[in-house]
Design a protein around this motif. Structure first.
Motif, PDB file in Angstrom:
ATOM      1  N   ILE A  73       0.830  -1.203   0.000  1.00 30.73           N
ATOM      2  CA  ILE A  73       0.000   0.000   0.000  1.00 30.73           C
ATOM      3  C   ILE A  73       0.866   1.255   0.000  1.00 30.73           C
ATOM      4  O   ILE A  73       0.586   2.215  -0.719  1.00 30.73           O
ATOM      5  CB  ILE A  73      -0.939  -0.004   1.228  1.00 30.73           C
ATOM      6  CG1 ILE A  73      -1.936  -1.165   1.118  1.00 30.73           C
ATOM      7  CG2 ILE A  73      -1.676   1.323   1.348  1.00 30.73           C
ATOM      8  CD1 ILE A  73      -2.773  -1.387   2.359  1.00 30.73           C
ATOM      9  N   LEU A  74       1.908   1.239   0.821  1.00 32.74           N
ATOM     10  CA  LEU A  74       2.808   2.377   0.927  1.00 32.74           C
ATOM     11  C   LEU A  74       4.198   1.993   0.426  1.00 32.74           C
ATOM     12  O   LEU A  74       4.814   1.057   0.942  1.00 32.74           O
ATOM     13  CB  LEU A  74       2.900   2.850   2.378  1.00 32.74           C
ATOM     14  CG  LEU A  74       1.640   3.464   2.982  1.00 32.74           C
ATOM     15  CD1 LEU A  74       1.826   3.685   4.472  1.00 32.74           C
ATOM     16  CD2 LEU A  74       1.321   4.788   2.295  1.00 32.74           C
ATOM     17  N   PHE A  75       4.697   2.720  -0.543  1.00 29.91           N
ATOM     18  CA  PHE A  75       6.035   2.456  -1.075  1.00 29.91           C
ATOM     19  C   PHE A  75       7.093   2.685   0.002  1.00 29.91           C
ATOM     20  O   PHE A  75       8.121   2.006   0.024  1.00 29.91           O
ATOM     21  CB  PHE A  75       6.298   3.369  -2.275  1.00 29.91           C
ATOM     22  CG  PHE A  75       7.600   3.104  -2.962  1.00 29.91           C
ATOM     23  CD1 PHE A  75       7.757   2.006  -3.794  1.00 29.91           C
ATOM     24  CD2 PHE A  75       8.685   3.955  -2.779  1.00 29.91           C
ATOM     25  CE1 PHE A  75       8.964   1.752  -4.427  1.00 29.91           C
ATOM     26  CE2 PHE A  75       9.891   3.711  -3.406  1.00 29.91           C
ATOM     27  CZ  PHE A  75      10.041   2.607  -4.232  1.00 29.91           C
ATOM     28  N   ALA A  76       6.831   3.622   0.906  1.00 28.87           N
ATOM     29  CA  ALA A  76       7.782   3.902   1.979  1.00 28.87           C
ATOM     30  C   ALA A  76       7.980   2.672   2.857  1.00 28.87           C
ATOM     31  O   ALA A  76       9.109   2.362   3.263  1.00 28.87           O
ATOM     32  CB  ALA A  76       7.279   5.079   2.826  1.00 28.87           C
ATOM     33  N   ILE A 202      14.833   7.625  -6.760  1.00 29.44           N
ATOM     34  CA  ILE A 202      13.522   7.562  -6.122  1.00 29.44           C
ATOM     35  C   ILE A 202      13.246   8.837  -5.325  1.00 29.44           C
ATOM     36  O   ILE A 202      12.142   9.399  -5.379  1.00 29.44           O
ATOM     37  CB  ILE A 202      13.447   6.326  -5.203  1.00 29.44           C
ATOM     38  CG1 ILE A 202      13.505   5.050  -6.047  1.00 29.44           C
ATOM     39  CG2 ILE A 202      12.177   6.342  -4.348  1.00 29.44           C
ATOM     40  CD1 ILE A 202      13.715   3.790  -5.252  1.00 29.44           C
ATOM     41  N   ILE A 203      14.244   9.310  -4.602  1.00 31.01           N
ATOM     42  CA  ILE A 203      14.054  10.485  -3.747  1.00 31.01           C
ATOM     43  C   ILE A 203      13.777  11.742  -4.553  1.00 31.01           C
ATOM     44  O   ILE A 203      12.908  12.552  -4.195  1.00 31.01           O
ATOM     45  CB  ILE A 203      15.301  10.698  -2.853  1.00 31.01           C
ATOM     46  CG1 ILE A 203      15.437   9.560  -1.841  1.00 31.01           C
ATOM     47  CG2 ILE A 203      15.224  12.039  -2.119  1.00 31.01           C
ATOM     48  CD1 ILE A 203      16.754   9.565  -1.074  1.00 31.01           C
ATOM     49  N   GLY A 260      10.011   6.824   0.783  1.00 30.68           N
ATOM     50  CA  GLY A 260      10.566   5.482   0.660  1.00 30.68           C
ATOM     51  C   GLY A 260      12.060   5.502   0.385  1.00 30.68           C
ATOM     52  O   GLY A 260      12.824   4.746   0.991  1.00 30.68           O
ATOM     53  N   GLY A 261      12.488   6.361  -0.530  1.00 31.39           N
ATOM     54  CA  GLY A 261      13.911   6.479  -0.834  1.00 31.39           C
ATOM     55  C   GLY A 261      14.704   6.968   0.369  1.00 31.39           C
ATOM     56  O   GLY A 261      15.809   6.487   0.636  1.00 31.39           O
ATOM     57  N   LYS A 265      17.613   4.897   2.537  1.00 31.94           N
ATOM     58  CA  LYS A 265      18.957   5.461   2.697  1.00 31.94           C
ATOM     59  C   LYS A 265      19.321   5.604   4.168  1.00 31.94           C
ATOM     60  O   LYS A 265      20.453   5.314   4.563  1.00 31.94           O
ATOM     61  CB  LYS A 265      19.024   6.824   1.993  1.00 31.94           C
ATOM     62  CG  LYS A 265      20.452   7.306   1.776  1.00 31.94           C
ATOM     63  CD  LYS A 265      21.240   6.333   0.919  1.00 31.94           C
ATOM     64  CE  LYS A 265      22.702   6.758   0.794  1.00 31.94           C
ATOM     65  NZ  LYS A 265      23.538   5.688   0.214  1.00 31.94           N
ATOM     66  N   ILE A 266      18.369   6.018   4.995  1.00 32.06           N
ATOM     67  CA  ILE A 266      18.651   6.197   6.422  1.00 32.06           C
ATOM     68  C   ILE A 266      18.959   4.850   7.074  1.00 32.06           C
ATOM     69  O   ILE A 266      19.937   4.710   7.811  1.00 32.06           O
ATOM     70  CB  ILE A 266      17.464   6.882   7.136  1.00 32.06           C
ATOM     71  CG1 ILE A 266      17.365   8.344   6.705  1.00 32.06           C
ATOM     72  CG2 ILE A 266      17.627   6.785   8.650  1.00 32.06           C
ATOM     73  CD1 ILE A 266      16.162   9.072   7.262  1.00 32.06           C
ATOM     74  N   ILE A 267      18.118   3.836   6.804  1.00 31.07           N
ATOM     75  CA  ILE A 267      18.337   2.507   7.389  1.00 31.07           C
ATOM     76  C   ILE A 267      19.671   1.950   6.930  1.00 31.07           C
ATOM     77  O   ILE A 267      20.441   1.394   7.713  1.00 31.07           O
ATOM     78  CB  ILE A 267      17.189   1.553   7.015  1.00 31.07           C
ATOM     79  CG1 ILE A 267      15.884   2.014   7.660  1.00 31.07           C
ATOM     80  CG2 ILE A 267      17.509   0.125   7.465  1.00 31.07           C
ATOM     81  CD1 ILE A 267      14.669   1.222   7.225  1.00 31.07           C
ATOM     82  N   GLN A 268      19.958   2.123   5.637  1.00 31.88           N
ATOM     83  CA  GLN A 268      21.232   1.636   5.095  1.00 31.88           C
ATOM     84  C   GLN A 268      22.413   2.325   5.784  1.00 31.88           C
ATOM     85  O   GLN A 268      23.382   1.660   6.174  1.00 31.88           O
ATOM     86  CB  GLN A 268      21.281   1.882   3.598  1.00 31.88           C
ATOM     87  CG  GLN A 268      22.595   1.512   2.932  1.00 31.88           C
ATOM     88  CD  GLN A 268      23.274   2.697   2.259  1.00 31.88           C
ATOM     89  OE1 GLN A 268      22.666   3.380   1.457  1.00 31.88           O
ATOM     90  NE2 GLN A 268      24.514   2.949   2.602  1.00 31.88           N
TER      91      GLN A 268
END
Length: 306
Positions: A73-76, A202-203, A260-261, A265-268
């Protein structure tokens, strides 16, 4: 609208949960009950149990809980799923399996030889980075998400490519020849750099790129990956029209896509920062220990000459 309309099976994936429980039971059977059947073995440690169980729980949350529906539902949410699935779960599972189990597996030439080739640092890094980037090309991504078999196959291969990539960083056996400390640091930085273009695309995109998050027909088709077709039919017969993700969120498609992008990036960056710190301090301690040994040996040599 609540996710409960999709039913218990879609929200909690009981069959997937049973599969993970069976794998977990097999893990403890091999590492505890059958430990003495191995040529070399040690008692299972708390750290190993913690790593393995964390990996399995995280895997269920990502692919078996309502998070999986939210990911359609959410790409994020989807990008958060991918970040944890590819950048953290493989590491946890690799560290959770005892070294003596890995060594028993690697004694089999049918496994060892292909693994030695596929885990070559440069090759594994290129394979994962290309796989990750191609997966997020809009046309390819949409086609993957509208076919259950293709989606399962591609996701499995992408997970495997992440496993192969981390092989150069995670020491799973005592005799494994992984990269030297400084080379590991370079490898991790290179990985971060290579997946950045996909995240940046994406961002900074000004328009929605993925039909499976914007077009009703494509979105409904992708929902069949996690919601039984019969359930979707029942919802339709109940007079509820599922037109798209907008029924469940007030966020625009572009905002969702950009978020989502950013999440990916933050998690990575967080995962990679922890890995870099761990690798650096391990390398530093080893270098210091090596320097002390050299100094002590030199002192002994001098005393012997005297």
């Amino acid at each position: 609208m609540s996710l409960s309309i999709f039913g218990f099976q879609a929200n909690w994936s009981p069959y997937f949960l049973i599969s993970l429980l069976v794998i977990t039971a097999f893990y403890f059977y091999v590492t505890v009950k059958k430990r003495n059947a191995f040529q070399e073995s040690e008692p299972l440690t708390r750290n190993e149990i913690g790593y393995f169980m964390s990996g399995m729980v995280l895997l269920y949350i990502i692919k078996g809980s309502p998070v999986d529906i939210l990911g359609h539902i959410l790409f994020a949410v989807h990008m958060g799923q991918m970040a944890f699935l590819l950048l953290l779960v493989p590491i946890l599972l690799m560290k959770g399996i005892p070294w003596w189990v890995w060594e028993a597996i690697l004694r089999k030439s049918a496994i060892r030889k292909p693994l030695q080739f596929l885990t070559k640092p440069l090759l594994s890094l290129i394979i994962f980075s290309m796989f990750f980037s191609f997966y997020h090309i809009p046309l390819i991504h949409d086609q993957i998400k509208m076919n259950e078999l293709v989606h399962a196959t591609v996701t499995s291969l992408l997970f495997l490519s992440a496993f192969l990539m981390w092989w150069s960083v995670i020491d799973v056996t005592r005799n494994q020849k992984t990269l030297h400390g400084l080379k590991k640091i370079g490898f991790i930085i290179a990985s971060a750099v290579l997946i950045t273009p996909a995240c940046a695309l994406i961002i900074f995109a000004s328009e929605p790129m993925y039909a499976t998050y914007t077009e009703s027909d494509a979105w409904l088709k992708s929902m069949e990956l996690c919601v039984p077709a019969s359930t979707l039919a029942d919802i339709d017969q109940a007079g509820i029209t599922l037109s798209g993700p907008e029924l469940f969120t007030g966020m625009s498609a572009v905002e969702d896509q950009q978020l989502g992008g950013i999440i990916m990036k933050i998690i990575q960056e967080v995962i990679y920062a922890v890995l870099l710190a761990s690798v650096f301090f391990t390398w530093y301690r080893n270098e210091q220990a090596g320097a002390d040994e050299i100094t002590e040996q030199a002192m002994r040599d001098l005393q012997a000459k005297a």
